[in-house]
Design a protein around this motif. Structure first.
Motif, PDB file in Angstrom:
ATOM      1  N   PHE A 378     -29.310  -2.230  45.561  1.00  0.00           N
ATOM      2  CA  PHE A 378     -29.392  -3.699  45.525  1.00  0.00           C
ATOM      3  C   PHE A 378     -28.670  -4.261  44.308  1.00  0.00           C
ATOM      4  CE2 PHE A 378     -31.536  -7.789  44.768  1.00  0.00           C
ATOM      5  CZ  PHE A 378     -31.257  -8.391  45.982  1.00  0.00           C
ATOM      6  N   LYS A 379     -28.590  -3.499  43.238  1.00  0.00           N
ATOM      7  CA  LYS A 379     -27.903  -3.977  42.038  1.00  0.00           C
ATOM      8  C   LYS A 379     -26.438  -4.306  42.341  1.00  0.00           C
ATOM      9  CE  LYS A 379     -27.144  -2.798  37.176  1.00  0.00           C
ATOM     10  NZ  LYS A 379     -25.747  -3.158  37.165  1.00  0.00           N
ATOM     11  N   ILE A 381     -25.318  -5.601  45.109  1.00  0.00           N
ATOM     12  CA  ILE A 381     -25.294  -6.942  45.726  1.00  0.00           C
ATOM     13  C   ILE A 381     -25.325  -8.003  44.642  1.00  0.00           C
ATOM     14  CG2 ILE A 381     -26.570  -8.536  47.232  1.00  0.00           C
ATOM     15  CD1 ILE A 381     -25.249  -6.290  48.766  1.00  0.00           C
ATOM     16  N   VAL A 382     -26.187  -7.814  43.662  1.00  0.00           N
ATOM     17  CA  VAL A 382     -26.320  -8.809  42.592  1.00  0.00           C
ATOM     18  C   VAL A 382     -25.053  -8.860  41.752  1.00  0.00           C
ATOM     19  CG1 VAL A 382     -27.604  -9.424  40.513  1.00  0.00           C
ATOM     20  CG2 VAL A 382     -28.817  -8.561  42.518  1.00  0.00           C
ATOM     21  N   HIS A 387     -26.761 -13.486  41.088  1.00  0.00           N
ATOM     22  CA  HIS A 387     -28.228 -13.434  41.172  1.00  0.00           C
ATOM     23  C   HIS A 387     -28.790 -14.364  42.263  1.00  0.00           C
ATOM     24  CE1 HIS A 387     -29.029 -10.824  37.727  1.00  0.00           C
ATOM     25  NE2 HIS A 387     -28.019 -11.443  37.091  1.00  0.00           N
ATOM     26  N   GLY A 390     -28.490 -12.727  45.395  1.00  0.00           N
ATOM     27  CA  GLY A 390     -29.446 -11.631  45.393  1.00  0.00           C
ATOM     28  C   GLY A 390     -30.838 -12.114  45.788  1.00  0.00           C
ATOM     29  N   ASP A 417     -36.781  -6.215  44.013  1.00  0.00           N
ATOM     30  CA  ASP A 417     -36.469  -5.856  45.395  1.00  0.00           C
ATOM     31  C   ASP A 417     -37.456  -4.836  45.956  1.00  0.00           C
ATOM     32  OD1 ASP A 417     -35.541  -3.936  43.585  1.00  0.00           O
ATOM     33  OD2 ASP A 417     -34.078  -3.170  45.028  1.00  0.00           O
TER      34      ASP A 417
END
Length: 501
Positions: A378-379, A381-382, A387, A390, A417
């Motif tokens: 997921f990091k 995506i951010v 953010h 995200g 998440d």
């Protein structure tokens, strides 16, 4: 026979005759004495009766001369200074003439008919009383009226009571009409009689009777008559000022009206008319209003129910405010247990609710499974989309998880998440199936972010079940987290089950 002998016999015969006449006269005298004694006894009894009577009594001749009067009458006329009232002529009394009593006596004599009249009378001492007179003509020998007999009742206390009642009624009516809340008076006597007739015909359960005979509700309602009402009542019921309601309320065919009418009729049937209760009434426009009503039988009408006063305060707005307040409190409590970003429950709710479920499971032997999950990579995506995107992705994933659950199962936004899913009543195989369903839904979803950005996500899952893998709340969460950690270490995008090492 010598003349001397004949003369003697004649004298003796005359003496004997006189003796018999004397004896007869003595008998008559004794009877007269007895009659006089009886008459005196009768007169004494009549005097005692007359003087002990609570009513004044008198007799006058045709010219107004008093021929008889009792003590009560003397006290009423205040003739305490007169030794012999029969020496007084009633027609000469200025106070009696001024009160109209002399004219009534003369009218009784002239018309030879009884007269009933009421008069205020001011005695010579200044005291004022109210007299009710019953005058009857006394017939003479030749058919004319020889006098009048009067019976007089002192109605002063009664008049004062009546005046007090009138004044009280006047004040009551003023308060009734000026009251800021709705007031109506009903005549419920006809309804009461009809209900008693039904009871006499073996109707014992009126609630059941009216449910089986709904047409009777309208009939019973028509038996309630309006005796009075104030302007506040008309405003409450939506009645124009020119209209005058003749019945209790204007009936309609609305279910709300029938329910209200049935309950009011049942109150009358149970005889509990003096009570306070909330009721939903239906106005003439069909608008339902919640009122706080207090009914009370007007004093003196308890047996007939001819006058029953009902006070009503419209609490519809208050009820709406209370409901809004309850809803606000519910939302506030709900928000305190919800995650602001995702709308899922938060950690506070997790620990509160899961503790209750585990305590219950300890006595019912019903399993509880828990899924600990987080999004893979997921990091990235951010870092790639920022953010805000995200956060949008987390919110959309939360929606996917929620769509896969049915109560009593619930999802928790645990941190960032990370998500937790609680599955009451599910064993480990069932939990594995549910985790797989959620994983597939996330994997097959395309999440559209800001500016039309589309992303696909993956997630890892760890499963633990109470009581097989843990003895309490904390150890259950730790076991699921341990299973998740093992999946993350093994390559992610999979479902793992806790195994004891």
């Amino acid at each position: 026979m010598p003349k001397d002998v004949e003369g003697t016999e004649a004298i003796l015969s005359e003496i004997d005759t006189l003796r018999r006449q004397v004896a007869r006269l003595k008998g008559i005298e004794q009877r007269c004495q007895k009659a006089e004694a009886a008459l005196r006894a009768v007169e004494e009894r009549n005097r005692l009766l007359g003087d002990s009577s609570p009513l004044g009594m008198f007799t006058v001749d045709a010219l107004g001369g008093i021929t008889g009067i009792n003590r009560k009458m003397m006290d009423m006329f205040a003739w305490t200074s007169v030794d012999d009232p029969t020496s007084v002529n009633l027609f000469d009394g200025k106070a009696l003439a001024g009160a109209g009593m002399v004219a009534d006596i003369q009218r009784c004599i002239a018309q030879n008919k009884p007269v009933v009249a009421e008069h205020p009378y001011t005695a010579p001492g200044g005291s004022r009383i109210h007299l009710r007179c019953y005058l009857s003509p006394i017939p003479g020998i030749d058919g004319t009226v020889s006098g009048v007999m009067g019976i007089v009742e002192d109605n002063t206390d009664l008049k004062r009571t009546e005046e007090a009642l009138r004044e009280s009624e006047k004040r009551y009516r003023q308060l009734f009409q000026s009251a800021p809340f709705a007031l109506i008076e009903w005549d419920v006597s006809h309804l009461k009689a009809y209900l008693e007739k039904l009871r006499a015909s073996d109707v014992t359960d009126f609630r059941e009777y009216f449910e089986g005979h709904p047409q009777e509700v309208h009939h019973c309602w028509s038996l309630i008559k309006t005796a009075d009402y104030n302007q506040a009542f008309l405003k409450l019921m939506g009645v124009a000022g020119s209209e005058e309601p003749s019945g209790a309320f204007i009936p309609t065919d609305a279910e709300g009206f029938l329910k209200m009418a049935r309950e009011i009729i049942l109150v009358a049937a149970e005889g509990n008319t003096a009570e306070e209760r909330e009721e939903t009434i239906v106005t003439t426009t069909g608008e339902p209003k919640i009122v706080l009503g207090k009914s009370l039988v007007v004093s003196g009408h308890e047996d007939t129910l001819e006058r029953v006063a009902i006070a009503m305060v419209d609490i519809s707005q208050r009820k709406k405010a209370e409901e809004a307040l309850r809803e606000s409190e519910r939302r506030f409590r709900d928000q305190a247990l919800r995650d602001g970003l995702t709308g899922l429950f938060n950690q506070r709710y997790l620990y509160q609710s899961l503790a209750i479920w585990i305590d219950s499971a300890k006595t019912t032997d019903i399993p509880i499974s828990l899924i600990f999950m987080d999004l893979d990579h997921f990091k990235t995506i951010v870092d790639t989309y920022g953010h805000l995107n995200g956060s949008r992705a987390i919110r959309k994933v939360a929606g996917t998880i929620g769509n896969c659950l049915e109560e009593p199962a619930f999802a928790v936004a645990y941190a960032g998440d990370e998500f937790v899913v609680v599955l009451p009543g599910m064993d480990q195989p069932q939990a594995l199936q549910k985790a797989s369903e959620i994983r597939a839904s996330i994997k097959n979803s395309v999440y559209v972010l800001d500016q039309g950005i589309e992303v696909r996500l993956r997630a890892s899952f760890g499963i633990a079940t109470f009581p097989h893998h843990a003895e309490d709340l904390n150890s259950l969460i730790a076991a699921a987290d341990h299973a998740l950690f093992a999946i993350k270490e093994a390559g992610k995008d999979a479902v793992g089950q806790f195994t004891k090492g």
